[in-house]
Each structure stands twice: as C-alpha cells, then as structure tokens.
Design an enzyme around this catalytic site. Sequence first.
Site, short mmCIF file in Angstrom:
data_model
loop_
_atom_site.label_atom_id
_atom_site.label_comp_id
_atom_site.label_asym_id
_atom_site.label_seq_id
_atom_site.Cartn_x
_atom_site.Cartn_y
_atom_site.Cartn_z
N HIS A 283 -6.49 -3.29 -11.62
CA HIS A 283 -6.55 -4.66 -12.39
C HIS A 283 -7.92 -5.08 -12.64
O HIS A 283 -8.76 -4.37 -12.20
CB HIS A 283 -5.93 -5.54 -11.39
CG HIS A 283 -6.71 -5.76 -10.17
ND1 HIS A 283 -5.88 -5.18 -8.95
CD2 HIS A 283 -7.59 -6.20 -9.54
CE1 HIS A 283 -6.69 -5.13 -7.85
NE2 HIS A 283 -7.80 -5.92 -8.20
N ASP B 283 -2.95 -6.87 -14.05
CA ASP B 283 -2.85 -5.12 -13.89
C ASP B 283 -3.28 -4.77 -15.05
O ASP B 283 -2.55 -5.24 -16.18
CB ASP B 283 -1.53 -4.87 -13.22
CG ASP B 283 -1.26 -4.78 -11.90
OD1 ASP B 283 -1.94 -5.89 -11.10
OD2 ASP B 283 -0.75 -3.91 -11.36
N ARG C 153 -15.21 5.27 -4.85
CA ARG C 153 -14.19 4.97 -3.99
C ARG C 153 -13.23 4.32 -4.69
O ARG C 153 -13.56 3.04 -5.47
CB ARG C 153 -14.50 4.15 -2.81
CG ARG C 153 -13.52 3.65 -1.95
CD ARG C 153 -13.05 2.06 -2.38
NE ARG C 153 -12.09 1.50 -1.21
CZ ARG C 153 -11.46 0.48 -1.30
NH1 ARG C 153 -11.81 -0.14 -2.39
NH2 ARG C 153 -11.03 -0.17 -0.16
N ASP D 119 -10.31 1.90 -5.55
CA ASP D 119 -9.69 0.77 -4.91
C ASP D 119 -8.11 0.91 -5.22
O ASP D 119 -7.85 1.24 -6.53
CB ASP D 119 -10.05 -0.45 -5.27
CG ASP D 119 -9.32 -1.79 -4.76
OD1 ASP D 119 -9.86 -1.72 -3.42
OD2 ASP D 119 -8.69 -2.32 -5.31
N GLU E 146 -8.18 4.90 -1.74
CA GLU E 146 -7.85 3.96 -0.94
C GLU E 146 -6.24 4.05 -1.21
O GLU E 146 -5.91 3.30 -2.42
CB GLU E 146 -8.41 2.47 -0.94
CG GLU E 146 -7.75 1.36 -0.04
CD GLU E 146 -7.55 0.17 -0.62
OE1 GLU E 146 -7.43 -0.91 0.24
OE2 GLU E 146 -7.54 -0.12 -1.80
#
Length: 553
Positions: free
Chosen positions: A105, A172, A200, A202, A244
């Site tokens: 998003h 989103d 990383r 998310d 993640e």
Amino acid sequence: MGSTTGWHEDAVIYSLDVKTFNDSDGDGWGDFQGLIDRLGYLDELGVDCLWVRPFFPSPLRDNGYDVADYYGVDSRLGSLGDVREFVERAHDRGIRVLTDMVFNHTSTDHEWFQRARRDPNSKYHDYYLWTEHPEEAYSHPNIFPDHEDGVWTYDEVAGKYYYHQFYGHQPDLNIANPAVREEIHDVLRFWLDIGVDGFRIDAAHPMMHPKGHNAISVAEGMGIFEEMKRVVREQKEDAILLAEADDQPDQLDEYFAGGEGFDMLFDFVTNQHLVYAVAVKDMWPLYRANELLPDVSGVGQWANFLRNHDEFNLLKLPHEAFEHAREFFGDDEGDSWIFGRGHRLRLADLYAGDHDRIAMAHSLMFSIRGSPVILAGDEIGMGSDLSLDERESVRTPMQWSDGTNAGFSTADPEACYNPVIDEGAFSYREINVADQLNDPDSLLERIKRLIDARTMCTEIGHGDYHIVDVEPKEVFVHRMDHRNTVLMAAHNSATEPRTVTASFEVPPAAATDIVGPGEYEMADGEITFELDACDYVWVRGDKRGERVPLGEP
C-alpha cells in the site's frame, strides 16, 4: 563491500528506526547523521547487518509505513546524501544495510494516489482498486479491526470507494497491474544504486491476498517475488530479500519458491512459541513449533526474533495457550491488548524486567537454526510506554545514558518524536547503555557475548537442527550438526537448578565451552548439563576428536 553470496546465513541483524535512535542536530528527531555517530556502538556490539525501518517522506500516521514518496527521505531525518554516506560508513565497518519497503500500500498522500483520485482515465487510477458499490464488492477482514470497519473507504474526490487492508489512509496497490510491479522494480533498483544490500518487504502476505471489487490476485502468485528477486540480483548479485509474511505454517515454504523467491522469512511461529515457553517455564511450545514449520534447508533461511516494533502477536499459539498468554502477559489496567491478537509490550515487560530470563531467551534465539534479529533497545532491556497510542508504546527513543532525554536528543522533551521513558523500572535513569557498558554482568555485555558466539559457530547458519528430547521439559536441549562438528546448547527455563543428560559423541578433549554460565561434564559418550535457574551453555566439538578453529564453516 565485496560480493559474498549467502552472507545472510551467518548474519546478526539489528533493527532500528532512524527517528528514535540518535538525534545529531537537537530537533528531537533521530537522523542519519546521528545514526552514523552511533555506528561505533553497533560495530562493538557485533552486529553485521542493520535493518533500517522506513525513512521516506510520510504523513507518519503509521510510523512511516504510510509512504508518500519511495524515492525520498523525510527532511527531518536527512537527505539522500546522508543515506548514501551512512551506507558507505556502515560498509567500511563490514556492516550491511537492509531497508524497509512497503509495497502492499501507499499513503493517500502519495502522488500516485493523488493522480488516481483526480483522473479516472489516468494510468495511476489502475494503480489502486476501486468500486462504486461496496455492498456488492469483495470484502476481507481489516488488519486493524479496532479502528477500521472494513476494507472499503469512500473518496470524495474520486467519487468512489478504494480498497485498503490496513488503515483507511493506506490504499492498497493493485499488485496484479504489471505497471505497478515495474514501478516496484524501479524503486528497488534506485535504492540498490544508493548502496543498500537488500530489502525487508513489509506485509508480503497481504500482498498475495485477492483484492478489489472482483477479488483479483496476481495470476502467477509468488511469481511477483521471484520477479523482485531477479531484479535485485541483476543489479547486485548478493543482495537479499527478507519477507514479513505471517502466513499459515504450511504455506511458508512457498515464499522461498524453491530458492527463486525470498532469501529469508521472519519465523513468527517460533517467535511466539519461544517467547511463551520461556515465560511459562515449559519448553513444549518449542517442540510444537518445530513440528509446524516446513523444512526450508537448501532453499532459504529463517530470521529469528523475540520482539519487533509491532505488537507481540499470539495467533500462532494453540487456542488454550493463546487465551492463557492473553491473560498471563497482560498489564494490570488491560491497556496492552490490541487488535484482538497480541500485546503492545517489549520483551522486558513480558519477562518482568528479569535480565537473566531475557538473556536466556536471547541465547535460545541465537542458537537455533536461522539468523537472529535484535530489536534496538532489547539488548539493554528497554520497556514500553503504554500511555502512547497503539504500537507507539514499543517505539520510544533509544536510552543511551541517564542524561537529558536519555542521551537521545538535546531538544526540549516535548519536541521529541516520541517521549523517552522517564519513570518506573524501565526509566532511562535505570536502564541505559552507558550504565551497562563494560559491566560483565549487565544484559548488554551478555548479549555481546552471545553475538560473538553466534559469529563463531557457523554450524547454526549451515548445519542440521535437531531437538534432543530430555526431561524435565523446563530444559530445552538442541544440537546443530555440520560436517564433522556439532554444537549442543542447553537452556533451563526453571526457577530452580536442573540436571539433564544427553548423548554426545564428541571426545572430551575435542569439546569447547563457547558461551553461557551453565556447567557440564562429559563421560562415556554422554554430556550432563548442570544448569541453575535461567542458565544456558553452548558446547562445540569435533566428532573426530580434532580441534576446529572457531568461525570456520
């Protein structure tokens, strides 16, 4: 830094937020120059990879995870030049850098969304997901049920509803749109050019959910992550992707895509079971976690953690343990429970400030298969501030000293991004780096020794992980076998001494005590651990009877 493919398998990762780490110019906000000034501390701590949380321009309604510009830097934190200097200085010390990327998003303030809402014929309109009839549209539970009624919010400018799995100010992206995916690839290339070593990603799990009015999803599924992997590897051959993805255990191996997808995945399953096990002084949850997880050897690596910058999610525990943990870890006022799934508390809160238990939990996290991830401040036992909104309770400034604002900033206290903790057992006057430096019994020095041990024992990153079944279940023993060497670790979660014995085919003369206050004896192919309350010990040896230099893979 030179290329070293696979470096992440032996990495010790440290997670920090620039905003709350160190303020160099006295405005109350941490910044990249302040982070550069603390690289010596991080180097001495022994970490070799920094995961830097979002620092992009943002309205900061969600701690920077509401990105308004993927190519910029919040001016209060510094400039692109400061980021480049930080990366270069970190590399000079042998420390790699991962940056957070939020591609599920954007913020409603992002230029893409502003163009999308103003012009339905713009290409940007299809960067997001819209409906004029939410009652007929696909729906999905919102990730923040305490604050959002659903996943559709009306936009007065567009005259339509847009889809959002997170907060209403975080629409989103339409990941199924190839143009959006190419924008993502361009962002990755840009930051790799700045010098970072990977990302990383998310909310990787929500990225895969069906979205929009007709519940569209990416046709090739995990292929979007394989695309990202190809992009980063073409630009930098040893760059990595860390996901993640708090998905169901039987789905987790898909994120590695047989070695073509993510390089690493946060292990939420072990996280929840390990922290709970140490707290309740019964190691059965670690046996359960091991049974739930897929075998990813040869295709990827787990990233282990005890706490992160969000709530302590408990949803992977079995129902009875979930309900028990909800009450067991709760604060007296009931203010810590959030989103129906976890506590907004730090590790030190969960363990009532017991540094022995905190150190033992870290020893477990460092010694099991995977790469350890430390949350900034956990190495000294920082606590939470439940007077702050939602998850901000665990995002207070780093406590460097007992000076003004915990040594974080010279600004007036009210000017700080978040206030420092200034009262109670977790006050910066009681818990800070300066007081713990060079005190061999301090939590900080114990964590340093564990980091050194993890760096020396390459069996952890490369070996085969086995749980050694022992009684009583307050004690957890496991081993890592790699080639001819073996690392065995024992941990006692009880409040009283415990003794356990296990097979250990290493000749006594070829065994080395690596780290931990626990004691052991070896005889007749067995090892007997003598462990006081919260004791742990790692023993390394060569099954051939030879001495193996530490740190050799």
